[in-house]
Design an enzyme around this catalytic site. Structure first.
Site, PDB file in Angstrom:
ATOM      1  N   ARG A  63       0.836  -1.202   0.000  1.00 36.34           N
ATOM      2  CA  ARG A  63       0.000   0.000   0.000  1.00 36.34           C
ATOM      3  C   ARG A  63       0.872   1.253   0.000  1.00 36.34           C
ATOM      4  O   ARG A  63       0.543   2.254  -0.626  1.00 36.34           O
ATOM      5  CB  ARG A  63      -0.927   0.014   1.225  1.00 36.34           C
ATOM      6  N   TYR A 115     -15.342  16.343 -18.618  1.00 37.48           N
ATOM      7  CA  TYR A 115     -15.722  14.934 -18.623  1.00 37.48           C
ATOM      8  C   TYR A 115     -16.840  14.724 -17.596  1.00 37.48           C
ATOM      9  O   TYR A 115     -16.816  15.287 -16.496  1.00 37.48           O
ATOM     10  CB  TYR A 115     -14.498  14.076 -18.299  1.00 37.48           C
ATOM     11  N   ASP A 190      -6.086  18.167 -16.442  1.00 35.03           N
ATOM     12  CA  ASP A 190      -6.357  16.820 -16.938  1.00 35.03           C
ATOM     13  C   ASP A 190      -5.820  16.775 -18.363  1.00 35.03           C
ATOM     14  O   ASP A 190      -6.424  17.330 -19.283  1.00 35.03           O
ATOM     15  CB  ASP A 190      -7.858  16.540 -16.904  1.00 35.03           C
ATOM     16  N   LYS A 215      -6.465   5.330 -20.761  1.00 29.17           N
ATOM     17  CA  LYS A 215      -6.584   5.812 -22.138  1.00 29.17           C
ATOM     18  C   LYS A 215      -5.269   5.621 -22.901  1.00 29.17           C
ATOM     19  O   LYS A 215      -4.825   4.495 -23.094  1.00 29.17           O
ATOM     20  CB  LYS A 215      -7.012   7.276 -22.125  1.00 29.17           C
TER      21      LYS A 215
END
Length: 407
Positions: A63, A115, A190, A215
């Protein structure tokens, strides 16, 4: 052979060309006793220590850190020219981590063409976290300036190009103005639609650049990932604290998949972009209103060109009729009907019915998001096949297709 800049091993800055940087993994990115040609996958949750107090090892719990994650983060930081980069479970997780840097009573300035998932998360924090969100037209610098508050503004969130109307924000000017008026504010971009291959927003003045690694960075839609790049150590430390505390770091196998995908980003993006330019020309020749910064008819062509090395491979167009758009989308064969973008396969969608459907209809109308809009996410197939398939879809939908040469 002549010793020219083009033929030299490195660029004048001492770095290799981007295509090379994407493929070349620095030797110190991962410690491997066996010198494996591929970065090993450390598929483990915990690491053994040598001392009773738990010390003695570089890693203790995945983690907090994992060698495979370190390798991809080091590589991405180099590609993004970031002080430090992080990989998390999804692109939306990346934004969630960043938004945790905003406190109750502070404000966020964001675009009005975003988005759908971003809009959903911003709506949530505004409703439940006591954070004010201002949605403005970020293509107009004065509208961003009008919302700047030296005390309250904590985050200015940009997309350029925006999704799905492909509008361009003057990121360099906005970042400079934000830092001048609000020294404690962070400019966040972004950059998923451009990828680090075509656009580096940290060099344009952004404090944080993030991506949906699902993406272009992955390129094959076979993993979920998010990427965060920070320009300064102070911000990077805050981001890491949130990731470690929340346990949102990317798992080892997905880190390996992401690293593999990044290596082919350059050749994929060049092919996809080349296809997109031809397809945009085809659609414009048919009389549609096309949103794409690679068209010289686009009023923001020069602005985008001054910030990026290419127009990318996502475009949208308006037909003027929702039913017509539906027939076009459903008549395509090579173009898969799907949300998302950036993979090797070409995709087609109607944002208002799919990726942006979570935005209420009245808000979409207020923000002038056309219900008939079709978004194309261009893949690596042969451009003649893609254009031919679009032409067939248009014909089946009832559109009279004009002759077009894609050569």
């Amino acid at each position: 052979m002549a010793d020219t800049a083009e033929n030299s091993a490195c660029t004048s800055s001492g770095r290799y060309h981007m295509d090379t940087e994407l493929v070349f993994i620095e030797g110190d990115a991962v410690k491997d006793n066996y010198n494996a040609a591929s970065v090993p996958i450390y598929q483990t949750a915990t690491f053994k220590q040598t001392n009773a107090d738990g010390s003695g090892g570089e890693y203790d719990y995945s983690r907090s850190g994992n060698p495979t994650r370190t390798a991809v983060e080091t590589h991405i930081a180099k590609v993004m020219k970031a002080h430090r980069a992080f990989v998390v479970s999804t692109g939306m997780t990346a934004l969630d981590v960043i938004l945790r840097l905003v406190k109750t009573g502070q404000e966020i300035i964001a675009g009005d063409d975003l988005y759908g998932g971003t809009n959903r998360l911003l709506t949530y924090v505004s409703q439940f976290s006591g954070i004010k969100v201002h949605n403005v037209d970020t293509t107009d610098v004065s509208k961003v300036e009008a919302r700047l508050d030296p005390v309250k503004t904590r985050l200015v969130l940009l997309e350029s190009p925006t999704n799905p109307l492909i509008k361009i924000a003057d990121m360099r000017t906005i970042a400079a103005r934000v830092h001048e008026v609000c020294p404690s504010a962070l400019v966040v971009v972004d950059n998923t639609m451009m990828s680090p291959y075509l656009q580096n927003t940290l060099e344009l003045g952004a404090d944080i650049e993030y991506h949906s690694g699902t993406k272009y960075l992955s390129g094959h839609h076979d993993l979920m990932a998010g990427v965060i790049g920070c320009r300064e150590a102070r911000v990077a430390e805050q981001v890491y604290f949130v990731i470690n505390a929340s346990g949102s770091g990317l798992g080892p196998f997905d880190c390996w998949l992401l690293l593999r995908g990044i290596k082919t980003l350059g050749i994929r993006m060049e092919k996809q972009q080349s296809n997109a330019i031809r397809i945009a020309d085809f659609l414009e020749a048919q009389g549609f209103k096309v949103h794409y910064p690679g068209l010289r008819s686009n009023p923001q062509y020069e602005l985008h060109k001054g910030m990026s090395s290419g127009p990318g491979a996502v475009l949208s167009f308006e037909t003027g009729d929702v039913a017509l758009s539906e027939r076009i989308v459903e008549s395509a064969r090579l173009w898969g009907i799907s949300v998302s973008f950036g993979c090797v396969n070409s995709l087609i969608s109607m944002p208002c019915k799919m990726s942006h459907s979570s935005i209420p209809a009245e808000v979409r109308k207020q923000r002038r998001l056309p219900e008939d809009l079709i978004r194309l996410c261009v893949g690596i197939e042969h451009h003649e096949d893609l254009i031919g398939d679009l032409a067939n879809a248009l014909t089946k939908a009832g559109v009279s297709v004009k002759p077009f040469s894609s050569s």
